[in-house]
Write an enzyme that holds these catalytic residues in place. Structure first.
Site, PDB file in Angstrom:
ATOM      1  N   HIS A   1      -6.540  10.688   5.897  1.00  0.00           N
ATOM      2  CA  HIS A   1      -5.980   9.642   6.686  1.00  0.00           C
ATOM      3  C   HIS A   1      -5.760   9.710   8.191  1.00  0.00           C
ATOM      4  CE1 HIS A   1      -4.669   8.378   2.527  1.00  0.00           C
ATOM      5  NE2 HIS A   1      -4.615   7.024   3.092  1.00  0.00           N
TER       6      HIS A   1
ATOM      7  N   ASP B   1       1.135  -1.285   0.074  1.00  0.00           N
ATOM      8  CA  ASP B   1      -0.080   0.026  -0.026  1.00  0.00           C
ATOM      9  C   ASP B   1       0.865   1.265  -0.128  1.00  0.00           C
ATOM     10  OD1 ASP B   1      -2.473   1.371   0.179  1.00  0.00           O
ATOM     11  OD2 ASP B   1      -2.462   1.338   2.347  1.00  0.00           O
TER      12      ASP B   1
ATOM     13  N   HIS C   1     -10.075   5.652   0.872  1.00  0.00           N
ATOM     14  CA  HIS C   1      -8.849   5.722   1.776  1.00  0.00           C
ATOM     15  C   HIS C   1      -9.183   6.576   2.928  1.00  0.00           C
ATOM     16  CE1 HIS C   1      -5.200   4.042  -0.478  1.00  0.00           C
ATOM     17  NE2 HIS C   1      -6.195   3.929  -1.357  1.00  0.00           N
TER      18      HIS C   1
ATOM     19  N   ASN D   1     -10.090   1.005   2.699  1.00  0.00           N
ATOM     20  CA  ASN D   1      -8.924   0.758   3.241  1.00  0.00           C
ATOM     21  C   ASN D   1      -8.929   1.495   4.827  1.00  0.00           C
ATOM     22  OD1 ASN D   1      -7.854   0.145   0.640  1.00  0.00           O
ATOM     23  ND2 ASN D   1      -6.556   1.526   0.929  1.00  0.00           N
TER      24      ASN D   1
HETATM   25  O1  G3H Z   1      -4.322   3.048   2.887  1.00  0.00           O
HETATM   26  C1  G3H Z   1      -4.627   3.035   4.061  1.00  0.00           C
HETATM   27  C2  G3H Z   1      -5.809   3.607   4.561  1.00  0.00           C
HETATM   28  O2  G3H Z   1      -6.196   4.620   3.668  1.00  0.00           O
HETATM   29  C3  G3H Z   1      -6.192   4.043   6.050  1.00  0.00           C
HETATM   30  O3  G3H Z   1      -6.400   5.150   6.389  1.00  0.00           O
HETATM   31  O4  G3H Z   1      -5.591   4.902   8.831  1.00  0.00           O
HETATM   32  O5  G3H Z   1      -7.100   6.628   8.049  1.00  0.00           O
HETATM   33  O6  G3H Z   1      -7.875   4.155   8.281  1.00  0.00           O
HETATM   34  P1  G3H Z   1      -7.046   5.328   8.034  1.00  0.00           P
HETATM   35 ZN    ZN Z   2      -4.517   5.235   2.266  1.00  0.00          ZN
END
Ligand code: G3H
Ligand code: ZN
Length: 291
Positions: free
Chosen positions: A183, A84, A211, A233
């Site tokens: 994020h 990722d 995301h 995600n």
């Molecule tokens: O690629 C990973 C995700 O976008 C995780 O995002 O930690 O805010 O849930 P998050």
């Molecule tokens: Zn992400």
């Protein structure tokens, strides 16, 4: 069972207008918890390792990837392995040998033309090596320790016309779209732009990826899945669960020494979170795991 492939899990989900959950793992306990939580929910799942997690593991991808692959093979539900938020070409080129069936190449911080050129090159390499590849256009904020965006700030949203041109020119298999999530949010207060998601869903014929889903309220998540998101995600929600449970355990037992005692409660808290969130994506109602 053998490792599943991300492309297959996402395509199956997209065809049925549902989403597959993709959880970011940092430790072996994360991997075990995701597998246990998905088994309880009876759903396929994706284990993903970010470039930042690789940096934390002394820059080595294989130890955690190999452990995650073994946890996946021992699972009672299909589990795929995804690399990722990759920016490094060197890490990208390690993906296939390390057991990943897919990669997210992230050049979204670059201006459009540079993002396209870099992504195109990554797609050529990935497809040449049998990997499914996701990229990002627009920018979901809050990466790399940057402060999460204000959930209600517009951020750098994905433009549907630009996205269609980008997907066609780059040849990616899926697109991460910026529709209001950020994020690393520790509260579920993001509000998604569902009108924009609807326009992106019409404009694009590849699966869409959300995301920063830890900051998205449950109702917004299910609406996003109905609106065309096929891969969700989730990272921070696991760390919130793990750290909270361990903090509580150690506060109650200042004499605890054996790391298995508190890692067990941390792992169980993560597994419960996984089961609940898969339930949210599937039915709109969290599945409450047994205590
Ligand atoms: O690629 C990973 C995700 O976008 C995780 O995002 O930690 O805010 O849930 P998050
Ligand atoms: Zn992400």
């Amino acid at each position: 069972m053998p490792l599943a492939e991300t492309g297959t899990l996402v395509a199956e989900a997209a065809a049925e207008r549902r989403a597959v959950a993709a959880f970011n793992i940092i430790t072996l306990e994360h991997a075990e918890a995701v597998v246990a939580g998905a088994e309880l929910a009876g759903s396929p799942v994706i284990l993903q390792i970010s470039e930042n997690a690789v940096k934390f593991r002394y820059g080595r991808v294989r130890p955690l990837a190999r452990a995650a692959a073994e946890a996946a093979r021992a699972a009672g539900v299909p589990v795929a392995l995804h690399l990722d938020h990759v920016k490094s070409g060197d890490l990208l080129r390690q993906a296939a040998d390390a057991g990943f069936s897919s990669v997210m190449y992230d050049a979204s911080h670059l201006p459009y033309g540079e993002n396209l050129a870099a992504t195109r090159a990554a797609v050529r390499w990935a497809h040449g090596n049998g990997l499914w590849i996701e990229a990002e256009l627009g920018e979901v904020g809050g990466k790399d320790g940057a402060a999460p965006l204000d959930a209600h700030a517009p951020g750098a949203r994905t433009d549907p016309d630009e996205a269609r041109a980008f997907v066609e020119a780059a040849g990616v298999d899926a697109l991460a779209v910026a529709i209001g999530s950020a994020h690393a949010m520790t509260t579920r207060t993001a509000s998604l732009d569902h009108g924009l998601l609807a326009r992106l869903s019409v404009a694009l014929d590849v699966p869409l990826v959300l995301h920063g889903s830890s900051g998205v309220p449950h109702g917004e998540l299910t609406a996003a899945v109905s609106g065309g998101i096929a891969k969700v995600n989730i990272g921070t929600a696991l760390n919130l669960a793990m750290t909270g449970a361990i903090r509580e355990y150690l506060a109650a037992d200042a004499g605890a020494v054996d790391s298995r005692t508190y890692l067990s409660v941390g792992r169980k808290a993560m597994a419960d979170t996984v089961t609940e969130l898969i339930g949210v994506l599937r039915t709109g109602e969290p599945v409450t795991p047994p205590r």
